[in-house]
Scaffold this active site. Structure first.
Site, PDB file in Angstrom:
ATOM      1  N   LYS A 343       0.840  -1.199   0.000  1.00  0.00           N
ATOM      2  CA  LYS A 343       0.000   0.000   0.000  1.00  0.00           C
ATOM      3  C   LYS A 343       0.877   1.252   0.000  1.00  0.00           C
ATOM      4  CE  LYS A 343      -4.229  -1.884   1.960  1.00  0.00           C
ATOM      5  NZ  LYS A 343      -3.909  -3.317   2.142  1.00  0.00           N
ATOM      6  N   SER A 452      -2.053  10.815  29.290  1.00  0.00           N
ATOM      7  CA  SER A 452      -1.139  11.500  28.377  1.00  0.00           C
ATOM      8  C   SER A 452      -0.521  12.722  29.047  1.00  0.00           C
ATOM      9  CB  SER A 452      -1.880  11.901  27.100  1.00  0.00           C
ATOM     10  OG  SER A 452      -3.046  12.624  27.418  1.00  0.00           O
ATOM     11  N   PHE A 453      -1.159  13.233  30.079  1.00  0.00           N
ATOM     12  CA  PHE A 453      -0.558  14.335  30.837  1.00  0.00           C
ATOM     13  C   PHE A 453       0.804  13.917  31.367  1.00  0.00           C
ATOM     14  CE2 PHE A 453       0.510  16.595  34.659  1.00  0.00           C
ATOM     15  CZ  PHE A 453       0.169  17.906  34.388  1.00  0.00           C
ATOM     16  N   ASP A 462      -8.784  13.465  28.165  1.00  0.00           N
ATOM     17  CA  ASP A 462      -9.527  13.468  29.416  1.00  0.00           C
ATOM     18  C   ASP A 462      -8.551  13.690  30.571  1.00  0.00           C
ATOM     19  OD1 ASP A 462      -8.178  11.142  29.661  1.00  0.00           O
ATOM     20  OD2 ASP A 462      -9.915   9.865  29.967  1.00  0.00           O
ATOM     21  N   ASP A 522     -11.419  10.638  35.125  1.00  0.00           N
ATOM     22  CA  ASP A 522     -11.358   9.296  35.718  1.00  0.00           C
ATOM     23  C   ASP A 522     -10.549   9.371  36.997  1.00  0.00           C
ATOM     24  OD1 ASP A 522     -12.664   8.283  33.515  1.00  0.00           O
ATOM     25  OD2 ASP A 522     -10.805   7.761  32.475  1.00  0.00           O
TER      26      ASP A 522
END
Length: 606
Positions: A343, A452-453, A462, A522
């Site tokens: 591809k 990810s922080f 979030d 969360d």
DNA sequence: GCCA
DNA sequence: CAGTACG
DNA sequence: TGGCCGTTACTG
């Protein structure tokens, strides 16, 4: 009875049919000629509602037979048998199908555009809400409306499953029909305006983000919360990020060495973030393919999507712009095989590839849009599509009987929740949680901003927070519950996504200030001796975690958010015992015991 | 779709 | 149990 | 060719 449930064992199907037969059902083989008079058609899995519709294409919604047809869930059957409440003998029929699959090309759903299903349709997930599901259909039906009944059902189901019908892994194909997604790939009927909207929105989500200036991190870190939100750690991390920024700018030579032979493992490979993607021309095309697979309900599709994701990750950090496949062929990137290589070849030559340039099926953008709602996956999204829903506004119209509690809440904040969260704001929320928690439980309470922080992202999807305490207070309600109540009274938490009593993980909606946007949050409350494993888990990335867990598996160990376990006994991949916990309190120790060189959070962006 |  | 979600 | 993370947690 048309047995369509995926994974249903022949044994169980057989017994259900037998039990129904014993109670006077007439068993009819074949489904082409369903002509119920006063009886019932039982569909074991509501998820296969569409399939039934496909199977009887000659009917349309005004056909009087629809009125005689009652469609119920597997739970209903189980419940009815258990309580001897099946319709009286001779008044209902069971339809079974012998053929392995329907011919998708010749069968079309009669109303895939506008009409919701007939009132006799009883969604399993909503059955507790529909106290009066179908006033227009007085046909005999056991009471399944009350919540209690539903719960009883579930128990019966479980019991039956584990004790009696514990089963062969592979259902025989003549009994169980698994419909593939291909039957849904109808040619477009109309170009719906919602499709365009969905496509645009998707583009925005996948759009900018990595492009935010790296220099911001230093200042963010000084008031934001890294490990335990303490300043030393913050500065350490800031310095490290600085170093990475420079290394990346200099051409990315600052990587730690990957042990030989381990380059295929994401958990061995530092993900030194490279601000620019030199192969966007390729990854963009692969991204559309990946997305398509993500939206599919097909089992194999999600693995393809995962594979595309890995390939895209590899290409993004490839140090040179690829103009011909030969550049890749000699290097051999792990995760990129012959198919994707071909591809890429095509993309280099033509700018796109066949698979990507064929237009997506009509349902795809709709499903994509629905799946942006928290609590909606490919299965639910596709149901809604088949029921005629096309836009989020359509869902909003029918929210009361269509959405469960989670989805309903998420819909309230639809706009806000689809926005990225600036790093600064994540830090602010974490700080507020820290203050509240330490006021409640004392200064020893640790609070970590995760996700990810912690990996150093400039913006997050979030807010993830871990809380822990060396000597958790013994209270009537759990500390997490207490904290949630406190944060609600402060107005920081404004809604729940996890409804019931929270054990260890809370999911909800927060707002840093009354006028600020609503954000997903969360909270994890973890035992102190599991802190390391929890930090590892909640730092991610998901690909990194999966890689590390798989590696542990291969070494006869097991890794989860509670710890690293050795001497795990598995039989055919099935875990038989838990093994011995050999690490959990300390993050670095888990790397060590696994024999993986430690990687700081910002190197775990696999 | 990739890999052991 | 299936579906969804978390990293 | 079978497995792809977790006997993960939560909901209904």
């Amino acid at each position: 009875m048309v047995i369509l449930e995926k994974g249903m064992t022949p044994t169980r199907a057989q017994i259900l049919v037998k039990q129904c037969a014993q109670r006077g059902a007439r068993i009819v083989d074949g489904i082409e000629d369903i002509t119920p008079v006063q009886g019932t058609v039982l569909v074991t899995a509501l998820t296969k509602w569409e399939a039934l519709v496909d199977a009887i294409p000659k009917w349309n919604k005004s056909d009087e037979r629809w009125g005689k047809l009652q469609i119920v869930s597997l739970d209903w059957v189980q419940h009815a048998i258990q309580h001897d409440r099946l319709p009286s003998p001779g008044t209902f029929e069971l339809f079974r199908s012998k053929t392995a699959r329907f011919a998708p090309s010749t069968l079309r759903t009669p109303f895939n555009t506008v009409e919701p299903p007939p009132a006799s349709f009883i969604p399993k997930s909503n059955s507790s809400r529909n106290s009066k599901p179908s006033p227009s259909r007085p046909s005999a039906r056991p009471a399944v409306d009350a919540k209690n009944d539903v719960k009883i059902d579930a128990k019966i189901d479980t019991k039956v499953d584990t004790k009696i019908f514990r089963a062969p892994k592979k259902p025989a194909s003549h009994e169980v029909i698994v419909l593939s997604d291909e039957s849904d790939d109808d040619k477009p009927l109309t170009a719906s305006s919602s499709a365009a909207t969905a496509a645009t929105a998707t583009a925005l989500v996948h759009g900018p983000g990595a492009a935010v200036a790296f220099g911001d991190h230093g200042s963010d870190h000084s008031d934001a919360a890294a490990s335990d939100l303490d300043d030393e750690a913050v500065h350490h991390m800031a310095a490290r990020l600085e170093a990475h920024a420079q290394a990346a700018a200099a051409g990315g030579s600052g990587k730690t060495a990957v042990p030989p032979g381990m380059s295929a493992w994401h958990c061995f490979t530092p993900s030194s973030s490279r601000p620019s993607n030199l192969n966007k021309h390729i990854t963009d095309v692969l991204e559309t393919l990946k997305t398509r697979h993500e939206h599919s309900t097909e089992e194999t599709a999600k693995f393809r999507a995962l594979q595309y994701r890995k390939a895209i990750n590899a290409l993004k950090r490839f140090p040179e712009k690829i103009v011909k496949v030969e550049q890749l062929k000699k290097k051999h990137l792990p995760g990129i095989g012959d198919k994707i290589l071909a591809k890429i070849d095509q993309i280099c030559k033509t700018g796109t590839c066949d698979a990507a340039s064929t237009s997506a099926p009509e349902w795809e953008p709709v499903v994509a849009e629905f799946m942006k709602l928290h609590g909606v996956g490919p299965t639910t999204a596709k149901h809604w599509y088949h029921q005629g829903y096309r836009t989020v506004d359509d869902l909003r119209q029918d929210r009361l009987h269509l959405l469960n509690a989670t989805q309903h809440t998420a819909l309230k904040y639809w706009g806000d929740l689809n926005e990225r969260i600036p790093r600064l704001e994540v830090g602010q929320v974490a700080k507020l949680v820290q203050v509240a928690a330490q006021l409640l439980f004392g200064p020893e309470t640790s609070v970590f901003a995760m996700g990810s922080f912690r990996r150093g992202a400039a913006d997050c999807g979030d807010i993830d927070i871990i809380l822990s305490h060396p000597k958790p207070p013994k209270m009537a309600v759990s500390p997490l519950h207490t904290l949630v109540a406190q944060l609600k009274s402060q107005g920081l938490l404004i809604d729940d996504l996890t409804a019931g009593h929270v054990h260890e993980k809370y999911m909800g909606i927060c707002r840093v200030a009354p006028t600020a946007r609503a954000r997903r949050i969360d909270l994890l409350w973890v035992p102190h001796d599991e802190l390391g494993a929890s930090l590892l888990y909640f730092t991610g990335s998901d690909v990194f975690n999966r890689s590390m867990r798989l590696y542990a598996h291969r070494k006869g160990m097991s890794l989860n958010q509670h710890g690293l376990f050795a001497n795990v006994v598995r039989v055919k991949g099935q875990k038989l015992n838990e093994g011995t916990r050999i690490a959990g309190a300390d993050e670095a120790e888990i790397f060590e015991k696994l024999g993986i060189p430690y990687l700081p959070p910002e190197e775990r962006n696999a």
